[in-house]
Design a protein around this motif. Structure first.
Motif, PDB file in Angstrom:
ATOM      1  N   TYR A 191      -4.382   9.599   0.331  1.00  0.00           N
ATOM      2  CA  TYR A 191      -5.158   8.820  -0.592  1.00  0.00           C
ATOM      3  C   TYR A 191      -4.463   7.593  -0.616  1.00  0.00           C
ATOM      4  O   TYR A 191      -3.274   7.507  -1.043  1.00  0.00           O
ATOM      5  CB  TYR A 191      -5.395   9.291  -2.052  1.00  0.00           C
ATOM      6  N   LEU A 192      -4.809   6.332   0.025  1.00  0.00           N
ATOM      7  CA  LEU A 192      -4.196   5.247   0.209  1.00  0.00           C
ATOM      8  C   LEU A 192      -4.458   4.351  -0.967  1.00  0.00           C
ATOM      9  O   LEU A 192      -5.733   4.165  -1.304  1.00  0.00           O
ATOM     10  CB  LEU A 192      -4.544   4.594   1.404  1.00  0.00           C
ATOM     11  N   MET A 193      -3.643   3.897  -1.470  1.00  0.00           N
ATOM     12  CA  MET A 193      -3.883   2.845  -2.671  1.00  0.00           C
ATOM     13  C   MET A 193      -2.676   2.016  -2.984  1.00  0.00           C
ATOM     14  O   MET A 193      -1.535   2.369  -2.291  1.00  0.00           O
ATOM     15  CB  MET A 193      -3.679   3.918  -3.941  1.00  0.00           C
TER      16      MET A 193
ATOM     17  N   THR B 232     -11.654  -2.443  -2.005  1.00  0.00           N
ATOM     18  CA  THR B 232     -10.644  -3.574  -2.770  1.00  0.00           C
ATOM     19  C   THR B 232     -11.389  -4.059  -4.067  1.00  0.00           C
ATOM     20  O   THR B 232     -12.627  -4.508  -3.849  1.00  0.00           O
ATOM     21  CB  THR B 232      -9.896  -4.586  -2.095  1.00  0.00           C
TER      22      THR B 232
ATOM     23  N   ARG C  87      -1.512  -2.300  -4.625  1.00  0.00           N
ATOM     24  CA  ARG C  87      -1.829  -3.417  -5.234  1.00  0.00           C
ATOM     25  C   ARG C  87      -1.151  -4.533  -4.382  1.00  0.00           C
ATOM     26  O   ARG C  87       0.007  -4.482  -4.190  1.00  0.00           O
ATOM     27  CB  ARG C  87      -1.268  -3.502  -6.814  1.00  0.00           C
TER      28      ARG C  87
ATOM     29  N   ASN D 196      -8.057   0.945  -2.456  1.00  0.00           N
ATOM     30  CA  ASN D 196      -7.731   2.346  -2.315  1.00  0.00           C
ATOM     31  C   ASN D 196      -8.836   2.950  -1.381  1.00  0.00           C
ATOM     32  O   ASN D 196      -9.756   2.390  -1.084  1.00  0.00           O
ATOM     33  CB  ASN D 196      -8.032   2.733  -3.716  1.00  0.00           C
TER      34      ASN D 196
ATOM     35  N   HIS E 129      -6.401  -4.684  -5.745  1.00  0.00           N
ATOM     36  CA  HIS E 129      -6.288  -3.370  -5.744  1.00  0.00           C
ATOM     37  C   HIS E 129      -7.174  -2.549  -4.570  1.00  0.00           C
ATOM     38  O   HIS E 129      -8.345  -2.752  -4.400  1.00  0.00           O
ATOM     39  CB  HIS E 129      -6.893  -2.782  -7.242  1.00  0.00           C
TER      40      HIS E 129
ATOM     41  N   ARG F  84       0.979   5.584  -0.345  1.00  0.00           N
ATOM     42  CA  ARG F  84       0.243   6.645   0.271  1.00  0.00           C
ATOM     43  C   ARG F  84       0.341   8.103  -0.658  1.00  0.00           C
ATOM     44  O   ARG F  84       1.601   8.651  -0.645  1.00  0.00           O
ATOM     45  CB  ARG F  84       0.366   7.080   1.856  1.00  0.00           C
TER      46      ARG F  84
ATOM     47  N   LEU G 249     -10.769   0.555   3.198  1.00  0.00           N
ATOM     48  CA  LEU G 249     -10.406   0.813   1.929  1.00  0.00           C
ATOM     49  C   LEU G 249     -11.231  -0.213   1.063  1.00  0.00           C
ATOM     50  O   LEU G 249     -11.587  -1.278   1.668  1.00  0.00           O
ATOM     51  CB  LEU G 249      -8.962   0.420   1.760  1.00  0.00           C
TER      52      LEU G 249
ATOM     53  N   VAL H 299       0.908  -1.198  -0.140  1.00  0.00           N
ATOM     54  CA  VAL H 299      -0.172  -0.063   0.200  1.00  0.00           C
ATOM     55  C   VAL H 299       0.842   1.123   0.157  1.00  0.00           C
ATOM     56  O   VAL H 299       1.999   1.256   0.588  1.00  0.00           O
ATOM     57  CB  VAL H 299      -0.823  -0.002   1.180  1.00  0.00           C
TER      58      VAL H 299
END
Lengths: 387, 396
Positions: free
Chosen positions: B169-171, B230, B173, B200, B198, B148, B228, B146
């Motif tokens: 914004y946490l994102m 997924t 894969r 976010n 994925h 940020r 989040l 993850v």
């Protein structure tokens, strides 16, 4: 000031080298071993063998107009019954009217026969339109349709030895060929379970059939004529065996096999799928001890509607004396289990279809699990998500 | 900033290679939310440890100390020699560790944005196996993590108090792959399954710093637990498909810190930071074998001379520190794995102290062979480059 700039350049150069060195060190492929495996809660899918999948349905597949014109061989064969015959036709161009023939010889190169233990006769007869019409209509050949004997000779050579025959034909019959004409090669009806194989026009000139003309008293060949076409034709009896289906390279007989794969989950990976077929050892022709190869295709439509299959194939071999062939069909089965393709079954035909007259029976008895066709599957279960 | 800096920044950013820890196979991987290299050299103490020349996003309130427009980028080299009771292995990696860009507007107000990794998954295990006497290699591999993207704002309404907020914004894969690999000449087809998740969602961090006396700084941070979304994709060698959307509950964090400047020569800093990893959930289900982690870190820095014309060696700050925390992953028997680090570092000023190159070295140990059945010997080398110049300056 100058000292500081010098120091800065030195530092930046050193850093660049350091970054390069660290990157190169890190470029090694990571070691992989079970260290720490106890910390992985996930089950790692292993390859496993499923229960064998047995045959669901089998049926013969026939081709309407088989052609063997591209074969490298011509055959003459007599089976045990009058309706089990293979005959060959060689067509030549018309003879020029002005020719004054002294003699004509049909030259054939024999490449194999089963005449090792006895002698039998091969007859060359005059081809005619009636014979052709019968073939076009798909009728059973009748000897009486081709009554004109041109010449009969005996095959006496050992089956392993090649031989070239130069067979005198009746000159006046050949002189009357006004249009494309030729000869039919067949074995004397009195002979059974014998066959002879000649090289066809697909072979090199010295092995291909030809007519040698001798004119004006010449003792050497005046002119040689090559065939316009040649092929062999098969007529065969209805099979009386319910437990067998035949692949016939000469008659283009094939078979369809279908297996029920509904119990295989969609998301497994097929690591290996093997189709196991058991071959007959008694009723195959010309010799069950000879090798026989089969091709396996994926049918793309319901055979009840049309015969359509994918061009890719897998090949299985039956070497001399073998009764079991195992064919790898992983890609086809993977497509079926993952629903990429609909399962209309396998189409199986001889590897040498149209090239040889070989016929081989395969067991399809649904009551006999020991010889029933089966699929052996080795699969990897899907990786489960972590939740 | 010159092209030389840009070239070096790009060089730092491009290299990324595989490796890591088997512990990252649990949950969403191991935490990887590093502070800046300066704080890493001081045992990761960062909550109440602001610097006027380095950006540290752990506590956004500390950014008010920065008076020039500044960009920092950092990279970390990590090596891990790990062993269990039967096997041992080693992994190395070099990873881009994010960047941060800050613009001060004067009057104690500044804004910043940056990109940072938060967790990392990096592991691979492999076994020899066989089916019907055919040998193959069975393996499981994880990668990803993850990240940020954060936008910060900080303000010092009065001289000794500053507050900051970061909206993230946490994102990321998260990839898991299994393979059964046969030899190329085998009749068997190798299999390869891959689950790619994925994730976010939005998060925020609130921070503050107070200086009750000139020599003392107190700090605190708080980030709530966030949800989040997924999306899971499933790939095989013959097909791919999207699985049902899911969710991931990321844990909350809070921390407090203190620092003291002794005779304007040494800064002593200490942090306590707790992350509620037991809140971690995947698709509504608790992740097994987790515990809340509490990090205690402490470090000191010998303050360098701020005079750009002073002797160069006197302009290099020296740092040392230590950290102790339990890993949030428990061992298979439910026992805790302790993690300890000793760190030291230094910084090179360049361009008359307007820019800095910082380095840190850390030696750590995680787990115990006797207690946990797994032991990891860790080495970390961090490198950051910080360049600054004044913007919005009157030229006449």
């Amino acid at each position: 000031m100058e000292r500081n700039e010098y120091t800065m350049k030195t530092i930046m150069f050193s850093l660049s080298l350091l970054i390069l060195a660290l990157t190169l060190v890190s470029c090694t492929v990571p070691e992989s071993n079970p260290a720490g495996a106890a910390y992985v809660d996930r089950s790692i899918p292993a390859v496993q063998k499923t229960n064998s999948i047995y045959l669901k349905e089998a049926e013969p597949v026939y081709t309407d107009s088989p052609s063997n014109a591209s074969s490298y061989y011509l055959y003459a064969y007599n089976g045990a019954t009058p309706d089990d015959r293979v005959q060959s036709v060689i067509l030549f161009p018309p003879v020029v009217d002005s020719l004054a023939l002294d003699s004509v010889k049909l030259v054939l190169h024999q490449s194999a026969s089963n005449a090792e233990n006895w002698a039998f006769s091969v007859t060359a007869r005059l081809w005619n339109q009636e014979w052709q019409d019968a073939m076009d209509a798909g009728e059973v050949f009748q000897d009486e349709l081709i009554p004109d004997h041109i010449r009969t000779w005996e095959i006496t050579e050992d089956s392993t030895g090649a031989a070239t025959y130069s067979i005198p034909l009746e000159t006046e019959r050949v002189e009357n060929w006004q249009d494309t004409a030729g000869v039919v090669l067949m074995i004397d009806p009195a002979e059974v379970n014998v066959y002879v194989r000649f090289d066809s026009k697909q072979n090199t000139d010295d092995l291909a059939p030809r007519l040698d003309f001798y004119m004006d008293g010449d003792t050497v060949v005046t002119e040689s004529v090559s065939p316009v076409s040649d092929t062999y034709y098969v007529r065969k009896p209805e099979s009386l065996r319910d437990d067998l289906l035949f692949l016939d390279n000469g008659a283009h007989d094939r078979m369809r096999l279908e297996f029920d794969l509904s119990d295989i989950p969609e998301d497994v990976t097929i690591n290996l799928a093997q189709l196991v077929l058991f071959a007959d050892t008694l009723e195959s022709i010309p010799d069950h001890s000879d090798y026989y190869n089969v091709n396996v295709y994926r049918l793309t439509e319901d055979y009840a509607d049309t015969l359509a299959y994918n061009a890719s194939y897998s090949t299985g071999t039956l070497d001399t004396g073998e009764e079991i062939t195992v064919i790898t069909v992983t890609t086809i089965v993977q497509g079926w289990t993952s629903s990429t393709y609909d399962n209309y079954g396998f189409l199986i035909k001889g590897f040498n279809e149209g090239l040889t007259m070989d016929r081989r029976g395969f067991y399809v008895d649904l009551e006999d699990s020991t010889r029933m066709p089966r699929l052996d599957l080795y699969v990897t279960p899907a990786l489960a998500s972590q939740d | 900033m010159t092209y030389r800096w840009i070239t070096l920044f790009i060089g730092l950013g491009l290299h990324h290679l595989f490796a890591g820890s088997i512990l990252s196979s649990q949950g969403i991987g191991l935490p990887y939310d590093n502070p800046n290299v300066r704080s890493m050299g001081m045992g990761f103490a960062s909550i109440a440890n602001p610097s006027p020349s380095r950006i540290d996003a752990v506590n956004p309130a500390g950014m008010t100390q920065i008076s020039t427009t500044t960009l920092t980028i950092q990279s970390v080299f990590h090596t891990n020699k790990y062993k269990d009771t039967e096997y041992q292995s080693r992994s190395n990696y070099t990873n881009f560790d994010g960047f941060h860009f800050i613009v001060p507007f004067g009057k104690g107000l500044c804004a910043a944005f940056g990109l940072k990794p938060v967790t990392r998954i990096d592991y691979k295990i492999a076994f020899a196996d066989q089916i019907e006497s055919e040998e193959y290699t069975k393996s499981l591999k994880g990668s990803g993590g993850v990240n940020r993207f954060v936008i910060n704002a900080a303000w010092a309404p009065v001289d000794r108090i500053s507050i900051g907020v970061g909206v993230s914004y946490l994102m990321g894969r998260l990839i898991e792959e299994s393979r059964n690999q046969f030899n190329a000449d085998s009749d068997y087809t190798s299999s390869h399954d891959r689950i790619s998740t994925h994730a976010n969602g939005l998060n925020w961090t609130l921070g503050m710093q107070i200086r009750p006396y000139r020599s003392w700084t107190l700090g605190a941070i708080y980030s709530p637990s966030v949800h989040l979304d997924t999306q899971v994709d499933f790939y095989q060698i013959f097909s791919s498909s999207a699985l049902d959307p899911g969710s991931l509950q990321y844990p909350s964090t809070y921390g407090i810190g203190i620092s003291y400047t002794l005779l304007n020569t040494v800064i002593i800093a200490a942090d306590f930071q707790k992350t509620q990893w037991e809140q971690l959930q995947i698709n509504g289900a608790d992740v097994l074998r987790t515990q809340n982690s509490h990090r205690i870190s402490m470090g000191l820095e010998k303050i360098a001379s701020a005079d750009p014309y002073a002797n160069y060696l006197k302009r290099i700050p020296l740092r040392v520190g230590a950290l102790i925390q339990p890993c949030y992953i428990l061992d298979p028997n439910g026992e805790s794995l302790s993690e300890m680090w000793a760190t030291f570092g230094f910084g090179f000023p360049v361009f008359h102290n307007t820019s800095h190159i910082d380095m840190m070295f850390g030696i750590g140990k995680r787990g115990s062979l006797e207690k946990n059945g797994l032991e990891e010997d860790l080495i970390r080398f961090g490198l950051s480059i910080t360049g600054g110049e004044k913007w919005f300056r009157r030229k006449y």
